[in-house]
Design a protein around this motif. Sequence first.
Motif, PDB file in Angstrom:
ATOM      1  N   ALA A 123       1.018  -1.487  -0.276  1.00  0.00           N
ATOM      2  CA  ALA A 123       0.290   0.015   0.058  1.00  0.00           C
ATOM      3  C   ALA A 123       0.981   1.013  -0.015  1.00  0.00           C
ATOM      4  O   ALA A 123       1.458   1.016   0.964  1.00  0.00           O
ATOM      5  CB  ALA A 123      -0.873   0.057   1.063  1.00  0.00           C
ATOM      6  N   SER A 124       0.362   2.643  -0.724  1.00  0.00           N
ATOM      7  CA  SER A 124       0.963   3.744  -0.880  1.00  0.00           C
ATOM      8  C   SER A 124       0.834   4.457   0.692  1.00  0.00           C
ATOM      9  O   SER A 124       2.060   5.251   0.694  1.00  0.00           O
ATOM     10  CB  SER A 124       0.607   4.576  -2.068  1.00  0.00           C
ATOM     11  N   SER A 125       0.138   3.837   1.325  1.00  0.00           N
ATOM     12  CA  SER A 125       0.053   4.417   2.503  1.00  0.00           C
ATOM     13  C   SER A 125      -0.836   4.289   3.371  1.00  0.00           C
ATOM     14  O   SER A 125      -1.615   2.857   3.375  1.00  0.00           O
ATOM     15  CB  SER A 125      -1.603   5.670   2.192  1.00  0.00           C
ATOM     16  N   PHE A 126       0.017   3.784   4.862  1.00  0.00           N
ATOM     17  CA  PHE A 126      -0.470   2.945   5.575  1.00  0.00           C
ATOM     18  C   PHE A 126      -1.790   3.439   7.143  1.00  0.00           C
ATOM     19  O   PHE A 126      -1.397   2.693   7.743  1.00  0.00           O
ATOM     20  CB  PHE A 126       0.242   1.740   5.668  1.00  0.00           C
ATOM     21  N   SER A 127      -1.758   4.940   7.044  1.00  0.00           N
ATOM     22  CA  SER A 127      -2.267   6.005   8.046  1.00  0.00           C
ATOM     23  C   SER A 127      -3.593   5.242   7.981  1.00  0.00           C
ATOM     24  O   SER A 127      -4.668   6.088   7.691  1.00  0.00           O
ATOM     25  CB  SER A 127      -2.249   7.324   7.531  1.00  0.00           C
ATOM     26  N   ILE A 128      -4.281   4.172   8.024  1.00  0.00           N
ATOM     27  CA  ILE A 128      -5.874   3.886   7.402  1.00  0.00           C
ATOM     28  C   ILE A 128      -6.244   2.550   8.819  1.00  0.00           C
ATOM     29  O   ILE A 128      -5.465   2.258   8.987  1.00  0.00           O
ATOM     30  CB  ILE A 128      -5.615   2.443   5.896  1.00  0.00           C
ATOM     31  N   ASN A 129      -6.877   2.886   8.660  1.00  0.00           N
ATOM     32  CA  ASN A 129      -8.212   2.584   9.357  1.00  0.00           C
ATOM     33  C   ASN A 129      -8.478   0.120   9.997  1.00  0.00           C
ATOM     34  O   ASN A 129      -7.897   0.010  10.497  1.00  0.00           O
ATOM     35  CB  ASN A 129      -8.756   2.755  10.143  1.00  0.00           C
ATOM     36  N   ALA A 130      -8.931   0.213   8.792  1.00  0.00           N
ATOM     37  CA  ALA A 130      -8.745  -1.213   8.079  1.00  0.00           C
ATOM     38  C   ALA A 130      -8.274  -1.138   6.663  1.00  0.00           C
ATOM     39  O   ALA A 130      -9.175  -0.878   5.686  1.00  0.00           O
ATOM     40  CB  ALA A 130     -10.704  -1.111   8.715  1.00  0.00           C
ATOM     41  N   PHE A 131      -7.883  -2.144   6.523  1.00  0.00           N
ATOM     42  CA  PHE A 131      -7.374  -2.882   5.217  1.00  0.00           C
ATOM     43  C   PHE A 131      -8.268  -4.641   4.923  1.00  0.00           C
ATOM     44  O   PHE A 131      -9.309  -4.542   5.824  1.00  0.00           O
ATOM     45  CB  PHE A 131      -6.124  -3.246   4.834  1.00  0.00           C
ATOM     46  N   GLY A 132      -9.141  -4.468   3.725  1.00  0.00           N
ATOM     47  CA  GLY A 132      -9.946  -6.026   3.438  1.00  0.00           C
ATOM     48  C   GLY A 132      -8.934  -6.370   2.311  1.00  0.00           C
ATOM     49  O   GLY A 132      -8.984  -6.082   1.539  1.00  0.00           O
ATOM     50  N   TRP A 133      -9.213  -8.170   2.626  1.00  0.00           N
ATOM     51  CA  TRP A 133      -9.197  -8.903   1.176  1.00  0.00           C
ATOM     52  C   TRP A 133     -10.173  -9.072   0.180  1.00  0.00           C
ATOM     53  O   TRP A 133     -11.375  -9.249   1.433  1.00  0.00           O
ATOM     54  CB  TRP A 133      -8.261 -10.014   1.314  1.00  0.00           C
ATOM     55  N   TYR A 134     -10.132  -8.891  -1.009  1.00  0.00           N
ATOM     56  CA  TYR A 134     -12.028  -8.770  -1.532  1.00  0.00           C
ATOM     57  C   TYR A 134     -11.131  -9.493  -2.422  1.00  0.00           C
ATOM     58  O   TYR A 134     -10.139  -9.751  -3.140  1.00  0.00           O
ATOM     59  CB  TYR A 134     -12.050  -7.673  -2.150  1.00  0.00           C
ATOM     60  N   ARG A 135     -12.490 -10.772  -3.099  1.00  0.00           N
ATOM     61  CA  ARG A 135     -11.941 -11.450  -4.691  1.00  0.00           C
ATOM     62  C   ARG A 135     -13.187 -11.113  -5.431  1.00  0.00           C
ATOM     63  O   ARG A 135     -14.588 -11.188  -5.049  1.00  0.00           O
ATOM     64  CB  ARG A 135     -12.029 -12.947  -4.103  1.00  0.00           C
ATOM     65  N   ARG A 136     -12.485 -11.856  -6.640  1.00  0.00           N
ATOM     66  CA  ARG A 136     -14.427 -11.535  -7.660  1.00  0.00           C
ATOM     67  C   ARG A 136     -14.349 -12.518  -8.671  1.00  0.00           C
ATOM     68  O   ARG A 136     -13.146 -13.099  -9.087  1.00  0.00           O
ATOM     69  CB  ARG A 136     -14.058 -10.284  -8.252  1.00  0.00           C
ATOM     70  N   THR A 137     -15.696 -13.492  -8.777  1.00  0.00           N
ATOM     71  CA  THR A 137     -15.256 -14.540  -9.361  1.00  0.00           C
ATOM     72  C   THR A 137     -16.403 -14.069 -10.714  1.00  0.00           C
ATOM     73  O   THR A 137     -16.501 -13.013 -11.240  1.00  0.00           O
ATOM     74  CB  THR A 137     -15.208 -15.742  -9.212  1.00  0.00           C
ATOM     75  N   PRO A 138     -16.015 -14.290 -12.025  1.00  0.00           N
ATOM     76  CA  PRO A 138     -16.518 -14.217 -13.245  1.00  0.00           C
ATOM     77  C   PRO A 138     -18.209 -13.963 -13.176  1.00  0.00           C
ATOM     78  O   PRO A 138     -18.804 -15.199 -12.958  1.00  0.00           O
ATOM     79  CB  PRO A 138     -16.333 -15.054 -14.175  1.00  0.00           C
ATOM     80  N   GLY A 139     -18.224 -13.271 -13.921  1.00  0.00           N
ATOM     81  CA  GLY A 139     -19.896 -12.583 -13.371  1.00  0.00           C
ATOM     82  C   GLY A 139     -20.293 -12.056 -12.203  1.00  0.00           C
ATOM     83  O   GLY A 139     -21.494 -12.164 -12.174  1.00  0.00           O
ATOM     84  N   LYS A 140     -19.841 -12.034 -11.155  1.00  0.00           N
ATOM     85  CA  LYS A 140     -20.401 -12.285  -9.777  1.00  0.00           C
ATOM     86  C   LYS A 140     -19.287 -10.657  -9.336  1.00  0.00           C
ATOM     87  O   LYS A 140     -18.243 -10.354  -9.802  1.00  0.00           O
ATOM     88  CB  LYS A 140     -19.669 -12.518  -9.083  1.00  0.00           C
ATOM     89  N   GLN A 141     -20.228  -9.996  -7.891  1.00  0.00           N
ATOM     90  CA  GLN A 141     -19.685  -8.401  -7.852  1.00  0.00           C
ATOM     91  C   GLN A 141     -18.547  -9.177  -7.009  1.00  0.00           C
ATOM     92  O   GLN A 141     -18.018 -10.026  -6.316  1.00  0.00           O
ATOM     93  CB  GLN A 141     -20.689  -8.238  -6.810  1.00  0.00           C
ATOM     94  N   ARG A 142     -17.677  -7.897  -6.474  1.00  0.00           N
ATOM     95  CA  ARG A 142     -16.591  -8.477  -5.773  1.00  0.00           C
ATOM     96  C   ARG A 142     -17.134  -8.483  -4.456  1.00  0.00           C
ATOM     97  O   ARG A 142     -18.078  -7.500  -4.246  1.00  0.00           O
ATOM     98  CB  ARG A 142     -15.252  -7.253  -6.433  1.00  0.00           C
ATOM     99  N   VAL A 143     -16.393  -9.835  -3.688  1.00  0.00           N
ATOM    100  CA  VAL A 143     -16.673  -9.160  -2.486  1.00  0.00           C
ATOM    101  C   VAL A 143     -15.830  -9.714  -1.544  1.00  0.00           C
ATOM    102  O   VAL A 143     -14.878  -9.917  -1.714  1.00  0.00           O
ATOM    103  CB  VAL A 143     -17.977 -10.977  -2.064  1.00  0.00           C
ATOM    104  N   LEU A 144     -16.308  -8.518   0.271  1.00  0.00           N
ATOM    105  CA  LEU A 144     -15.461  -9.087   1.296  1.00  0.00           C
ATOM    106  C   LEU A 144     -14.509 -10.359   1.691  1.00  0.00           C
ATOM    107  O   LEU A 144     -15.962 -11.125   1.470  1.00  0.00           O
ATOM    108  CB  LEU A 144     -15.232  -8.288   2.038  1.00  0.00           C
ATOM    109  N   VAL A 145     -13.680 -10.526   1.858  1.00  0.00           N
ATOM    110  CA  VAL A 145     -13.239 -11.531   3.023  1.00  0.00           C
ATOM    111  C   VAL A 145     -12.675 -11.402   3.634  1.00  0.00           C
ATOM    112  O   VAL A 145     -12.819 -12.664   4.595  1.00  0.00           O
ATOM    113  CB  VAL A 145     -12.734 -12.988   1.384  1.00  0.00           C
TER     114      VAL A 145
END
Length: 113
Positions: free
Chosen positions: A24-46
Amino acid sequence: QVRFMESGGGLVQAGGSLRLSCAASSFSINAFGWYRRTPGKQRVLVATIFRDGNTEYVESVRGRFTISRDNAKNSVYLQMNSLKPEDTAVYYCNLRPSNPTYWGQGTQVTVSS
């Protein structure tokens, strides 16, 4: 403006492991998330990691995935164990909640059965 660069994806057999990294270019952030997206679907938080180190996971990955952060390296990681074919997706990191202007290229994870 925050920029994210994901890496570490690849092809792995079911039951295998991968470790994803996000710089990350900046780390003064409260929360990070990893997300994933499969073809034809919305990106979801995991997975989420908060500034205090607390974590949250969706039910489908709980017990198999571990999110962590290294403040000295401005990096967030996702250790993925016992991978399943349904984990196949492009994985992204972003803030939580996500900022639509901050999406990177993501990293492809493919799990073969």
